[in-house]
Enzyme design. Structure first.
Site, PDB file in Angstrom:
ATOM      1  N   ASP A  79      41.981  50.578  47.561  1.00  0.00           N
ATOM      2  CA  ASP A  79      41.450  49.231  47.248  1.00  0.00           C
ATOM      3  C   ASP A  79      40.234  48.951  48.139  1.00  0.00           C
ATOM      4  O   ASP A  79      40.318  49.102  49.365  1.00  0.00           O
ATOM      5  CB  ASP A  79      42.581  48.216  47.521  1.00  0.00           C
ATOM      6  N   HIS A  80      39.125  48.567  47.542  1.00  0.00           N
ATOM      7  CA  HIS A  80      37.898  48.192  48.283  1.00  0.00           C
ATOM      8  C   HIS A  80      37.451  49.238  49.305  1.00  0.00           C
ATOM      9  O   HIS A  80      37.313  48.931  50.502  1.00  0.00           O
ATOM     10  CB  HIS A  80      38.083  46.847  49.008  1.00  0.00           C
ATOM     11  N   HIS A 108      39.893  36.323  47.191  1.00  0.00           N
ATOM     12  CA  HIS A 108      41.069  36.913  47.849  1.00  0.00           C
ATOM     13  C   HIS A 108      41.785  35.826  48.658  1.00  0.00           C
ATOM     14  O   HIS A 108      41.134  34.981  49.266  1.00  0.00           O
ATOM     15  CB  HIS A 108      40.636  38.018  48.830  1.00  0.00           C
ATOM     16  N   GLY A 109      43.091  35.888  48.685  1.00  0.00           N
ATOM     17  CA  GLY A 109      43.853  34.921  49.485  1.00  0.00           C
ATOM     18  C   GLY A 109      44.195  33.694  48.658  1.00  0.00           C
ATOM     19  O   GLY A 109      44.076  33.697  47.435  1.00  0.00           O
ATOM     20  N   HIS A 125      40.429  40.782  40.619  1.00  0.00           N
ATOM     21  CA  HIS A 125      40.931  40.749  42.008  1.00  0.00           C
ATOM     22  C   HIS A 125      41.397  39.328  42.317  1.00  0.00           C
ATOM     23  O   HIS A 125      41.173  38.402  41.551  1.00  0.00           O
ATOM     24  CB  HIS A 125      39.813  41.168  42.962  1.00  0.00           C
ATOM     25  N   GLY A 152      44.484  38.068  42.587  1.00  0.00           N
ATOM     26  CA  GLY A 152      45.509  37.622  41.631  1.00  0.00           C
ATOM     27  C   GLY A 152      46.447  36.543  42.167  1.00  0.00           C
ATOM     28  O   GLY A 152      47.111  35.863  41.388  1.00  0.00           O
ATOM     29  N   ASN A 176      48.006  40.832  46.300  1.00  0.00           N
ATOM     30  CA  ASN A 176      48.292  41.225  47.669  1.00  0.00           C
ATOM     31  C   ASN A 176      48.944  40.071  48.438  1.00  0.00           C
ATOM     32  O   ASN A 176      50.118  40.130  48.797  1.00  0.00           O
ATOM     33  CB  ASN A 176      46.984  41.670  48.345  1.00  0.00           C
TER      34      ASN A 176
HETATM   35  P1  13P Z   1      45.068  38.490  46.636  1.00  0.00           P
HETATM   36  O1  13P Z   1      45.349  38.816  48.073  1.00  0.00           O
HETATM   37  O2  13P Z   1      44.376  37.179  46.497  1.00  0.00           O
HETATM   38  O3  13P Z   1      46.263  38.600  45.786  1.00  0.00           O
HETATM   39  O4  13P Z   1      44.012  39.564  46.133  1.00  0.00           O
HETATM   40  C1  13P Z   1      44.365  40.921  46.098  1.00  0.00           C
HETATM   41  C2  13P Z   1      43.209  41.776  45.756  1.00  0.00           C
HETATM   42  O5  13P Z   1      42.326  41.385  45.013  1.00  0.00           O
HETATM   43  C3  13P Z   1      43.167  43.128  46.320  1.00  0.00           C
HETATM   44  O6  13P Z   1      41.970  43.756  46.074  1.00  0.00           O
END
Ligand code: 13P
Length: 290
Positions: free
Chosen positions: A84-85, A178-179, A208, A210, A232
């Site tokens: 990821d990333h 994210h977050g 991303h 989610g 995540n």
């Molecule tokens: P979140 O932590 O907001 O669920 O995002 C996860 C993500 O996009 C990982 O690349």
């Protein structure tokens, strides 16, 4: 055997559902995510950020853990192990370590031209080894494991240029973060998503950030071509909440409540429940190898 993620995502586009890509941090995360996917018979993408891999002593450790657990649990679903990333260098390391899928996040490069050049190079290297590859245009707002994005909405022409390099799936910024989303978040930018879809055809799109996107927006995004949704923070939150509850209830000192296998169990169970909930929301339950 762990698989490349292309076939499962192409099927998701055709079937109008999305596959959850869940970030792993350690043994409990990996186990919970796999059990949830098996019990719902969903294809699975299990992914590691660069930071989570470093925490676990490196990409080779992550690969060995995921691979060994996949076999030990006798899973009957397709599972891809994805970076990821990743930076350019991290992608090379994961190709070498035996990941079956990588993400090159070129949105932090000095220019789009560098992103494009590195994307072309990594597409060739990944495909030579049968590995699928995701690339990014625009950027995801917020911070994940030290990777900070400003949240620029992707330019559809740049998306088309990256798609032409032969990437297998594309992450495009559409106002996602994210977050946890702030109270005043305006929501996903569906006009931007539709414009990107119009330029990229049936290429699976990746959403991303989610965590915390309302269900109706998830469903609309899937209708518009999103086939992979990354989650995540949400698993981290349910794990932390369940653990806090266990500790606050004084269970640590009840018998051998301090045994890590007991202490981590409520968080582990909460992650299984949340992962199943997401899989059903994304519509990949029951899709297995079909
Ligand atoms: P979140 O932590 O907001 O669920 O995002 C996860 C993500 O996009 C990982 O690349």
């Amino acid at each position: 055997m762990l698989v490349n993620a292309k076939a499962m995502l192409d099927k998701a586009v055709a079937g109008h559902y999305a596959i959850g890509a869940f970030n792993t941090n350690n043994l409990e995360w990996c186990h919970a995510i796999m059990v949830a996917a098996e019990e719902t018979q969903s294809p699975l993408i299990i992914q590691s950020s660069m930071g989570a891999a470093k925490y676990q002593t490196g990409y080779k450790t992550v690969k060995k853990l995921v691979n060994a657990m996949y076999k030990a649990l006798d899973l009957t679903i397709p599972v891809a192990l994805h970076l990821d990333h990743g930076t350019y260098e991290a992608c090379l390391e994961c190709i070498d370590a035996g990941f079956t899928s990588i993400m090159y996040d070129g949105s932090h490069e000095e220019s789009f031209e560098i992103n494009l050049k590195n994307t072309k190079d990594l597409v060739k290297r990944a495909h030579d080894k049968g590995i699928s590859i995701e690339c990014e245009v625009g950027s995801i707002g917020g911070e994940e494991d030290g990777v900070v994005g400003m949240g620029e909405v992707a330019d559809p022409d740049e998306c088309a240029a990256i798609a032409e390099c032969g990437v297998d799936f594309l992450a495009a910024g559409i106002g996602n973060i994210h977050g946890v989303y702030p109270e005043n978040w305006p929501g996903l930018q569906f006009d931007a998503l539709a414009a990107i879809k119009a330029k990229t055809g049936d290429l699976p799109l990746v959403l991303h950030g989610g965590t915390g996107i309302p269900d109706d927006q998830i469903k609309k995004a899937v209708d518009l071509g999103v086939a992979k949704i990354n989650v995540n923070t949400e698993l981290q939150l349910v794990f932390a909440d369940a653990t806090e509850e266990y500790v606050k209830a004084g269970k640590i000192h009840e018998g051998k409540g301090f045994d890590p296998r007991k202490l981590l169990k409520p968080g582990y169970d909460a992650m299984i429940a949340k992962t199943k909930e997401k899989i059903c929301l994304f519509g990949s339950d029951g899709k297995g190898w079909n």
